[in-house]
Design a protein around this motif. Structure first.
Motif, PDB file in Angstrom:
ATOM      1  N   MET A   1     -27.732  19.212 -43.828  1.00 10.96           N
ATOM      2  CA  MET A   1     -28.991  18.629 -43.376  1.00 10.96           C
ATOM      3  C   MET A   1     -30.111  19.648 -43.515  1.00 10.96           C
ATOM      4  O   MET A   1     -29.931  20.834 -43.225  1.00 10.96           O
ATOM      5  N   LYS A   2     -31.266  19.161 -43.954  1.00 10.75           N
ATOM      6  CA  LYS A   2     -32.447  20.020 -44.046  1.00 10.75           C
ATOM      7  C   LYS A   2     -33.503  19.518 -43.074  1.00 10.75           C
ATOM      8  O   LYS A   2     -33.738  18.322 -42.954  1.00 10.75           O
ATOM      9  N   LEU A   3     -34.141  20.465 -42.403  1.00  8.26           N
ATOM     10  CA  LEU A   3     -35.199  20.148 -41.464  1.00  8.26           C
ATOM     11  C   LEU A   3     -36.492  20.803 -41.924  1.00  8.26           C
ATOM     12  O   LEU A   3     -36.504  21.998 -42.245  1.00  8.26           O
ATOM     13  N   LEU A   4     -37.547  20.022 -41.977  1.00  7.37           N
ATOM     14  CA  LEU A   4     -38.877  20.549 -42.253  1.00  7.37           C
ATOM     15  C   LEU A   4     -39.572  20.699 -40.903  1.00  7.37           C
ATOM     16  O   LEU A   4     -39.791  19.715 -40.204  1.00  7.37           O
ATOM     17  N   LEU A   5     -39.911  21.911 -40.557  1.00  5.95           N
ATOM     18  CA  LEU A   5     -40.508  22.204 -39.262  1.00  5.95           C
ATOM     19  C   LEU A   5     -41.962  22.590 -39.454  1.00  5.95           C
ATOM     20  O   LEU A   5     -42.297  23.342 -40.375  1.00  5.95           O
ATOM     21  N   ARG A  17     -37.901  32.903 -36.147  1.00  3.21           N
ATOM     22  CA  ARG A  17     -37.044  33.700 -35.261  1.00  3.21           C
ATOM     23  C   ARG A  17     -36.570  32.873 -34.079  1.00  3.21           C
ATOM     24  O   ARG A  17     -35.405  32.963 -33.669  1.00  3.21           O
ATOM     25  N   GLU A  18     -37.465  32.055 -33.541  1.00  2.00           N
ATOM     26  CA  GLU A  18     -37.071  31.182 -32.437  1.00  2.00           C
ATOM     27  C   GLU A  18     -35.991  30.200 -32.878  1.00  2.00           C
ATOM     28  O   GLU A  18     -35.003  29.978 -32.157  1.00  2.00           O
ATOM     29  N   VAL A  19     -36.165  29.605 -34.050  1.00  2.00           N
ATOM     30  CA  VAL A  19     -35.181  28.648 -34.565  1.00  2.00           C
ATOM     31  C   VAL A  19     -33.822  29.315 -34.739  1.00  2.00           C
ATOM     32  O   VAL A  19     -32.779  28.750 -34.377  1.00  2.00           O
ATOM     33  N   LEU A  20     -33.811  30.514 -35.288  1.00  2.00           N
ATOM     34  CA  LEU A  20     -32.554  31.241 -35.469  1.00  2.00           C
ATOM     35  C   LEU A  20     -31.897  31.538 -34.120  1.00  2.00           C
ATOM     36  O   LEU A  20     -30.675  31.457 -33.988  1.00  2.00           O
ATOM     37  N   ASN A  21     -32.701  31.863 -33.131  1.00  2.00           N
ATOM     38  CA  ASN A  21     -32.156  32.116 -31.798  1.00  2.00           C
ATOM     39  C   ASN A  21     -31.572  30.852 -31.182  1.00  2.00           C
ATOM     40  O   ASN A  21     -30.548  30.898 -30.493  1.00  2.00           O
ATOM     41  N   LEU A  22     -32.224  29.714 -31.438  1.00  2.00           N
ATOM     42  CA  LEU A  22     -31.766  28.448 -30.856  1.00  2.00           C
ATOM     43  C   LEU A  22     -30.532  27.890 -31.564  1.00  2.00           C
ATOM     44  O   LEU A  22     -29.622  27.370 -30.924  1.00  2.00           O
ATOM     45  N   LEU A  23     -30.512  27.992 -32.887  1.00  2.00           N
ATOM     46  CA  LEU A  23     -29.448  27.344 -33.658  1.00  2.00           C
ATOM     47  C   LEU A  23     -28.323  28.288 -34.077  1.00  2.00           C
ATOM     48  O   LEU A  23     -27.251  27.830 -34.477  1.00  2.00           O
ATOM     49  N   GLY A  24     -28.577  29.587 -34.012  1.00  2.00           N
ATOM     50  CA  GLY A  24     -27.533  30.564 -34.289  1.00  2.00           C
ATOM     51  C   GLY A  24     -26.908  30.430 -35.664  1.00  2.00           C
ATOM     52  O   GLY A  24     -27.602  30.218 -36.671  1.00  2.00           O
ATOM     53  N   ASP A  25     -25.565  30.508 -35.707  1.00  2.00           N
ATOM     54  CA  ASP A  25     -24.868  30.514 -36.995  1.00  2.00           C
ATOM     55  C   ASP A  25     -24.791  29.138 -37.652  1.00  2.00           C
ATOM     56  O   ASP A  25     -24.183  28.987 -38.711  1.00  2.00           O
ATOM     57  N   SER A  26     -25.419  28.133 -37.036  1.00  2.00           N
ATOM     58  CA  SER A  26     -25.494  26.822 -37.690  1.00  2.00           C
ATOM     59  C   SER A  26     -26.498  26.832 -38.836  1.00  2.00           C
ATOM     60  O   SER A  26     -26.490  25.946 -39.681  1.00  2.00           O
ATOM     61  N   VAL A  27     -27.369  27.845 -38.843  1.00  2.00           N
ATOM     62  CA  VAL A  27     -28.384  27.944 -39.893  1.00  2.00           C
ATOM     63  C   VAL A  27     -27.761  28.520 -41.155  1.00  2.00           C
ATOM     64  O   VAL A  27     -27.232  29.631 -41.153  1.00  2.00           O
ATOM     65  N   VAL A  28     -27.838  27.754 -42.221  1.00  2.00           N
ATOM     66  CA  VAL A  28     -27.339  28.208 -43.527  1.00  2.00           C
ATOM     67  C   VAL A  28     -28.431  28.973 -44.266  1.00  2.00           C
ATOM     68  O   VAL A  28     -28.196  30.009 -44.876  1.00  2.00           O
ATOM     69  N   ARG A  29     -29.642  28.445 -44.191  1.00  3.49           N
ATOM     70  CA  ARG A  29     -30.770  29.047 -44.901  1.00  3.49           C
ATOM     71  C   ARG A  29     -32.064  28.678 -44.190  1.00  3.49           C
ATOM     72  O   ARG A  29     -32.187  27.574 -43.663  1.00  3.49           O
ATOM     73  N   ILE A  30     -32.983  29.621 -44.167  1.00  2.42           N
ATOM     74  CA  ILE A  30     -34.289  29.333 -43.583  1.00  2.42           C
ATOM     75  C   ILE A  30     -35.365  29.900 -44.509  1.00  2.42           C
ATOM     76  O   ILE A  30     -35.242  31.022 -44.993  1.00  2.42           O
ATOM     77  N   ARG A  40     -45.358  25.682 -42.384  1.00  7.35           N
ATOM     78  CA  ARG A  40     -44.152  24.904 -42.645  1.00  7.35           C
ATOM     79  C   ARG A  40     -42.946  25.837 -42.781  1.00  7.35           C
ATOM     80  O   ARG A  40     -43.046  26.935 -43.336  1.00  7.35           O
ATOM     81  N   ILE A  41     -41.808  25.377 -42.277  1.00 10.39           N
ATOM     82  CA  ILE A  41     -40.548  26.122 -42.369  1.00 10.39           C
ATOM     83  C   ILE A  41     -39.466  25.137 -42.782  1.00 10.39           C
ATOM     84  O   ILE A  41     -39.371  24.042 -42.213  1.00 10.39           O
ATOM     85  N   LEU A  42     -38.664  25.499 -43.728  1.00 12.67           N
ATOM     86  CA  LEU A  42     -37.565  24.656 -44.188  1.00 12.67           C
ATOM     87  C   LEU A  42     -36.252  25.288 -43.736  1.00 12.67           C
ATOM     88  O   LEU A  42     -35.982  26.457 -44.035  1.00 12.67           O
ATOM     89  N   VAL A  43     -35.462  24.530 -43.014  1.00 13.45           N
ATOM     90  CA  VAL A  43     -34.200  25.044 -42.469  1.00 13.45           C
ATOM     91  C   VAL A  43     -33.046  24.166 -42.920  1.00 13.45           C
ATOM     92  O   VAL A  43     -33.104  22.938 -42.802  1.00 13.45           O
ATOM     93  N   GLU A  44     -32.026  24.780 -43.454  1.00 18.22           N
ATOM     94  CA  GLU A  44     -30.793  24.060 -43.806  1.00 18.22           C
ATOM     95  C   GLU A  44     -29.732  24.423 -42.778  1.00 18.22           C
ATOM     96  O   GLU A  44     -29.494  25.609 -42.505  1.00 18.22           O
ATOM     97  N   VAL A  45     -29.124  23.404 -42.179  1.00 18.22           N
ATOM     98  CA  VAL A  45     -28.102  23.644 -41.160  1.00 18.22           C
ATOM     99  C   VAL A  45     -26.793  22.978 -41.576  1.00 18.22           C
ATOM    100  O   VAL A  45     -26.783  21.980 -42.284  1.00 18.22           O
ATOM    101  N   LYS A  46     -25.693  23.568 -41.131  1.00 12.20           N
ATOM    102  CA  LYS A  46     -24.385  22.971 -41.402  1.00 12.20           C
ATOM    103  C   LYS A  46     -23.992  22.087 -40.233  1.00 12.20           C
ATOM    104  O   LYS A  46     -24.393  22.322 -39.091  1.00 12.20           O
ATOM    105  N   GLU A  47     -23.205  21.066 -40.525  1.00 11.80           N
ATOM    106  CA  GLU A  47     -22.805  20.111 -39.498  1.00 11.80           C
ATOM    107  C   GLU A  47     -22.026  20.804 -38.388  1.00 11.80           C
ATOM    108  O   GLU A  47     -21.280  21.748 -38.614  1.00 11.80           O
TER     109      GLU A  47
END
Length: 362
Positions: A1-5, A17-30, A40-47
């Motif tokens: 899943m990709k999130l546009l923030l 940095r806040e997103v990384l702190n909140l989602l931790g190792d679920s973040v694949v790429r930011i 704008r920030i694009l975040v890819e997260v794993k299920e």
């Protein structure tokens, strides 16, 4: 899943940095500023799964989690597709809209929404285009409707849709996604019952707090409607928080907002003039404020003297760090130097259609 923030321009790194702190190792790429688009920030997260109260496995809802816990974001959008339309700002409206329609028509939006769900398109445009945001909403809505018509009878509800598609055309960059935040940006806090005529966005208030990294006593010497102290108190800050304001009306408004936020007892409210700061306190560890400038002060010629007097007083009481924003670059830099402070960080932040200068001083 990709999130546009989305967030304020100039604080993308802090929001990431806040997103990384909140989602931790679920973040694949930011990725900050995709297609060089600020804010704008694009975040890819794993299920990820979790167990509910009955022990059943459920998919973790990253979008909802960010909507409920972020302090720096404005919108959380599930990205469907994005592209770069080279030269679209120079094209006539008919050709530009045709390019957008053709692109959206090929996107399998049916994977993101049930045909039975009502939908609407909200759009945002920034740049030198010949098309308007209304044009974009209309043509994207048309393309989505026709695409969904292959699978049933889609329903449009412009006022109260079940699903909100968000289409953004910023320069040559185009983003399409599902806006999980809704029609009101996250920076519009529910506790704000009193509006200062030039109040600070809560996202930027939190960015200034992040830059300060306060620990100990804290003051906002131009607190206005109390945005910065209230946001700090809502973080569970354990140090003393002081809200200093010159005008009765705004200080009472700050008290109303603090009551609505449930943090009235966490803040000390003082009616006073920041240019006489040492009369109200002997020392303070951190000072963070949205300084008066432009419409907030009336006559621009008053600013250099105001800043000079304020920083002269601040030099008597500040123990650690100050963070301030203003449009008046020359005036504040002169006052900083004259009063023996050192600039340790400077950046530009987008606020209310302006680019304001943020300074961290010691």
């Amino acid at each position: 899943m990709k999130l546009l923030l989305t967030t304020a321009q100039g604080i993308e790194d802090l929001a990431s940095r806040e997103v990384l702190n909140l989602l931790g190792d679920s973040v694949v790429r930011i990725e900050e500023k995709p297609f060089n688009v600020e804010g704008r920030i694009l975040v890819e997260v794993k299920e990820k799964e979790y167990k509910d109260e009955k022990g059943r496995k459920r998919p973790f809802d990253f979008a909802t989690y960010l909507n409920e816990n972020s302090r720096l974001l404005h919108r959380v959008i599930v990205e469907i597709a994005s592209t770069k339309f080279e030269g679209i700002e120079r094209e006539d409206p008919e050709k530009a809209l045709k390019r957008i329609e053709d692109f959206v028509s090929e996107i399998p939006v049916e994977k993101f929404v049930k045909v039975s769900e009502s939908f609407a398109v909200r759009s945002f445009r920034e740049g030198e285009h010949e098309v308007t945001s209304v044009d974009i909403a209309r043509i994207v809505g048309k393309a989505i409707f026709e695409r969904l018509s292959r699978f049933g009878t889609p329903r449009v509800n412009l006022d109260h849709p079940t699903v909100i598609f968000r289409a953004e055309l910023i320069g040559e960059a185009f983003f399409l996604g599902i806006d999980t935040t809704g029609d009101h940006s996250l920076h519009r806090r529910p506790w704000r019952v009193y509006d200062h005529p030039a109040h600070l966005k809560s996202s930027i208030a939190n960015a200034l707090i992040e830059l300060a990294q306060p620990e100990g006593s804290f003051i906002d010497p131009f607190c206005g409607s109390g945005t910065i102290p209230i946001e700090l108190a809502l973080r569970g800050y354990e140090g003393k928080i002081i809200c200093l304001e010159k005008y009765h009306k705004h200080l009472n408004g700050a008290k109303m907002n603090a009551l609505a936020a449930g943090v009235y007892d966490k803040i000390e409210f003082i009616l006073g003039d920041a240019t006489r700061l040492s009369e109200y306190l002997e020392s303070v560890d951190f000072a963070v404020s949205n300084l008066p400038y432009g419409l907030k002060i009336g006559r621009r010629s008053m600013i250099p003297e105001l800043y000079s007097k304020f920083l002269s007083e601040l030099a008597k009481v500040l123990e650690k760090r100050g963070v301030f924003i203003t449009t008046e670059k020359n005036a504040i830099e002169r006052a900083i130097e004259e009063n023996g402070f050192k600039i340790i960080h400077h950046r530009l932040i987008g606020h209310g259609g302006l680019r304001v200068h943020a300074y961290v001083i010691e």
